[in-house]
Design an enzyme around this catalytic site. Structure first.
Site, PDB file in Angstrom:
ATOM      1  CB  CYS A   1      -0.966   0.010   1.183  1.00  0.00           C
ATOM      2  SG  CYS A   1      -2.203  -1.289   1.046  1.00  0.00           S
TER       3      CYS A   1
ATOM      4  CG  ASN B   1      -6.726  -0.729   0.841  1.00  0.00           C
ATOM      5  OD1 ASN B   1      -6.036  -0.254  -0.057  1.00  0.00           O
ATOM      6  ND2 ASN B   1      -6.222  -1.175   1.983  1.00  0.00           N
TER       7      ASN B   1
ATOM      8  CG  HIS C   1      -3.331   3.614   1.892  1.00  0.00           C
ATOM      9  ND1 HIS C   1      -3.639   3.200   0.618  1.00  0.00           N
ATOM     10  CD2 HIS C   1      -3.470   2.510   2.696  1.00  0.00           C
ATOM     11  CE1 HIS C   1      -3.932   1.915   0.643  1.00  0.00           C
ATOM     12  NE2 HIS C   1      -3.848   1.477   1.882  1.00  0.00           N
TER      13      HIS C   1
HETATM   14  N1  COA Z   1     -18.898  -8.511   8.330  1.00  0.00           N
HETATM   15  C1  COA Z   1     -19.447  -8.772   9.523  1.00  0.00           C
HETATM   16  N2  COA Z   1     -18.732  -9.121  10.605  1.00  0.00           N
HETATM   17  C2  COA Z   1     -17.394  -9.191  10.464  1.00  0.00           C
HETATM   18  C3  COA Z   1     -16.765  -8.928   9.241  1.00  0.00           C
HETATM   19  C4  COA Z   1     -17.566  -8.583   8.147  1.00  0.00           C
HETATM   20  N3  COA Z   1     -17.046  -8.303   6.945  1.00  0.00           N
HETATM   21  N4  COA Z   1     -15.430  -9.065   9.413  1.00  0.00           N
HETATM   22  C5  COA Z   1     -15.225  -9.408  10.682  1.00  0.00           C
HETATM   23  N5  COA Z   1     -16.421  -9.495  11.314  1.00  0.00           N
HETATM   24  C6  COA Z   1     -16.685  -9.825  12.719  1.00  0.00           C
HETATM   25  C7  COA Z   1     -15.523 -10.478  13.392  1.00  0.00           C
HETATM   26  O1  COA Z   1     -15.536 -11.865  13.132  1.00  0.00           O
HETATM   27  C8  COA Z   1     -15.767 -10.146  14.852  1.00  0.00           C
HETATM   28  O2  COA Z   1     -16.720 -11.047  15.342  1.00  0.00           O
HETATM   29  P1  COA Z   1     -16.632 -11.592  16.872  1.00  0.00           P
HETATM   30  O3  COA Z   1     -16.697 -10.359  17.729  1.00  0.00           O
HETATM   31  O4  COA Z   1     -17.810 -12.464  16.982  1.00  0.00           O
HETATM   32  O5  COA Z   1     -15.315 -12.292  16.944  1.00  0.00           O
HETATM   33  C9  COA Z   1     -16.454  -8.777  14.790  1.00  0.00           C
HETATM   34  O6  COA Z   1     -16.902  -8.619  13.433  1.00  0.00           O
HETATM   35  C10 COA Z   1     -15.568  -7.622  15.149  1.00  0.00           C
HETATM   36  O7  COA Z   1     -14.374  -7.757  14.472  1.00  0.00           O
HETATM   37  P2  COA Z   1     -13.203  -6.811  14.796  1.00  0.00           P
HETATM   38  O8  COA Z   1     -11.981  -7.358  14.149  1.00  0.00           O
HETATM   39  O9  COA Z   1     -13.191  -6.509  16.267  1.00  0.00           O
HETATM   40  O10 COA Z   1     -13.661  -5.460  14.069  1.00  0.00           O
HETATM   41  P3  COA Z   1     -12.870  -4.150  13.958  1.00  0.00           P
HETATM   42  O11 COA Z   1     -13.646  -3.064  14.595  1.00  0.00           O
HETATM   43  O12 COA Z   1     -11.432  -4.276  14.339  1.00  0.00           O
HETATM   44  O13 COA Z   1     -12.884  -3.886  12.382  1.00  0.00           O
HETATM   45  C11 COA Z   1     -11.523  -4.127  10.449  1.00  0.00           C
HETATM   46  C12 COA Z   1     -12.302  -4.829  11.539  1.00  0.00           C
HETATM   47  C13 COA Z   1     -10.867  -5.191   9.583  1.00  0.00           C
HETATM   48  C14 COA Z   1     -12.491  -3.290   9.608  1.00  0.00           C
HETATM   49  C15 COA Z   1     -10.467  -3.196  11.088  1.00  0.00           C
HETATM   50  O14 COA Z   1      -9.747  -3.906  12.070  1.00  0.00           O
HETATM   51  C16 COA Z   1      -9.521  -2.613  10.101  1.00  0.00           C
HETATM   52  O15 COA Z   1      -9.899  -1.899   9.197  1.00  0.00           O
HETATM   53  N6  COA Z   1      -8.201  -2.866  10.246  1.00  0.00           N
HETATM   54  C17 COA Z   1      -7.224  -2.343   9.316  1.00  0.00           C
HETATM   55  C18 COA Z   1      -7.230  -3.164   8.072  1.00  0.00           C
HETATM   56  C19 COA Z   1      -6.477  -2.498   6.956  1.00  0.00           C
HETATM   57  O16 COA Z   1      -6.559  -1.316   6.804  1.00  0.00           O
HETATM   58  N7  COA Z   1      -5.759  -3.281   6.137  1.00  0.00           N
HETATM   59  C20 COA Z   1      -5.036  -2.781   5.029  1.00  0.00           C
HETATM   60  C21 COA Z   1      -3.924  -1.922   5.480  1.00  0.00           C
HETATM   61  S1  COA Z   1      -3.108  -1.227   4.132  1.00  0.00           S
END
Ligand code: COA
Length: 347
Positions: free
Chosen positions: A116, A304, A274
């Site tokens: 990225c 993204n 980004h």
């Molecule tokens: N739809 C519904 N539920 C989802 C899901 C989806 N697409 N993806 C994950 N979940 C669930 C998880 O399984 C978890 O369930 P649980 O509580 O029963 O275990 C719950 O949602 C919460 O997940 P969590 O990981 O705590 O959510 P979060 O608030 O951290 O958000 C992301 C998840 C991935 C959106 C966030 O962590 C994020 O954006 N991280 C950065 C990722 C990124 O930018 N990557 C590229 C970098 S260049």
């Protein structure tokens, strides 16, 4: 009179595949919802490449548009720099493929693996080549087809809802100016790249990665049938850790870059971060004490798109009149590796 060598962005291009996939479409394929995706990431929809297209084709479209905008032909660049984490082939990279499809005969084409941060690093590298005097015109491209390396199922939902396909490109040209960096920075009639910040922390490599196929220790082939059947080639991501590191690294990279030149955040006309998650960008914005109107985001439309996010934002910000000639622009990127980067320029 002494003159300094700078590089200037003289054309930007983009390519967005036609087909869209909304959050509601995704909820037909996996256990997710429009509300969950919007709330957690800010994404409303993303675009998906047609099967007839490869990553290099997306990059080619963006490159052609950037060359046209710069008033150049495929023969003009002295160097092509390309960034992707989703290349057509395991090797070679997409740089040579775009070079061939463009008809840019014998032009060196190099791939930069910054994920990225790839486009940010391409800008920094192109700027260094131009300032060194080695090249005069460089075409830089970021292109991605994520839709073929993610799983549209409940198992892959933590990753697959976040990514989209797209490409962006820019042409950098050598220019000579009586300015030095300090005076260029404070002259709103100047247009050119000022400085860059780059960083890596490989201890985060496994927190966002595609680990197979690969030549890591303990594996006697690139990928086994068993691994392929179990889709070991899909990305793994610790979302929470990535989120935390992204906020810190992007805001630190910008602060370091601005401090190096005694630029206060309020002097910035536009910040292009980004586009990984709108919540990451809001936190970075707050850390930098920038008002929302000085930040350009378009993640709601594209998700993204990794190495394509920054040129795509540049393209749209200019079209929408949010980025004007002479504006002081700062970018920030963070990605798998971990890698990060920031660029400071006058548009
Ligand atoms: N739809 C519904 N539920 C989802 C899901 C989806 N697409 N993806 C994950 N979940 C669930 C998880 O399984 C978890 O369930 P649980 O509580 O029963 O275990 C719950 O949602 C919460 O997940 P969590 O990981 O705590 O959510 P979060 O608030 O951290 O958000 C992301 C998840 C991935 C959106 C966030 O962590 C994020 O954006 N991280 C950065 C990722 C990124 O930018 N990557 C590229 C970098 S260049």
């Amino acid at each position: 009179m002494t003159v300094s060598i700078f590089s200037e962005i003289t054309g930007v291009g983009h390519y967005i595949p036609q087909k869209t996939l909304s959050n509601d479409d995704l909820s037909q394929l996996m256990d997710t919802s429009d509300a969950w995706i919007r709330e957690r990431s800010g994404i409303h929809e993303r675009h998906i490449a047609d099967l007839k297209e490869g990553t290099s084709d997306l990059g080619l479209h963006a490159a052609k548009e950037a060359l046209k905008a710069a008033g150049m032909t495929a023969e003009d660049p002295d160097l092509i720099l390309a960034a992707t984490l989703s290349p057509d082939y395991y090797f070679p990279g997409i740089g040579v493929m775009i070079q061939d499809k463009l008809g840019a005969r014998d032009t060196p084409a190099m791939d930069i693996r910054g994920q990225c941060s790839g486009f940010s690093w391409c800008l920094a590298t192109a700027d260094a080549f131009i300032r060194s005097g080695q090249y005069r015109t460089i075409l830089v491209i970021g292109a991605e087809i994520h839709s073929r390396i993610i799983e549209f199922s409940t198992r892959g939902r933590n990753v697959s809802v976040l990514f989209g396909d797209a490409a962006g490109a820019a042409v950098l040209r050598r220019k000579e100016s009586p300015h030095d960096i300090k005076t260029a920075l404070h002259d709103p009639t100047f247009s050119g790249l000022i400085d860059h910040e780059m960083g890596s922390d490989g201890s985060g490599a496994d927190l966002l990665a595609v680990t197979r196929p690969g030549c890591s220790s303990g594996h006697d082939s690139l990928i086994t049938t068993h691994e392929a059947e179990n889709k070991a080639f899909l990305p793994v991501m610790d979302g929470k850790q990535v989120f935390r590191h992204a906020v810190n690294r992007m805001s630190c990279a910008v602060t370091t870059l601005l401090n190096r030149h005694d630029v206060r955040p309020e002097q910035i006309d536009l910040f292009i971060p980004h586009q990984a998650n709108i919540r990451i960008n809001d936190m970075v914005r707050q850390k930098l004490a920038l008002p929302p109107e000085k930040v350009f985001n378009n993640i709601h439309k594209y998700g993204n798109t990794t190495s394509a996010t920054i040129p795509l934002c540049m393209y749209e910000a200019e079209k929408e009149g949010r980025l004007k000639k002479g504006n002081l622009l700062v970018t920030a990127a963070f990605g798998s590796g971990f890698t990060w980067g920031a660029n400071l320029l006058r548009w």
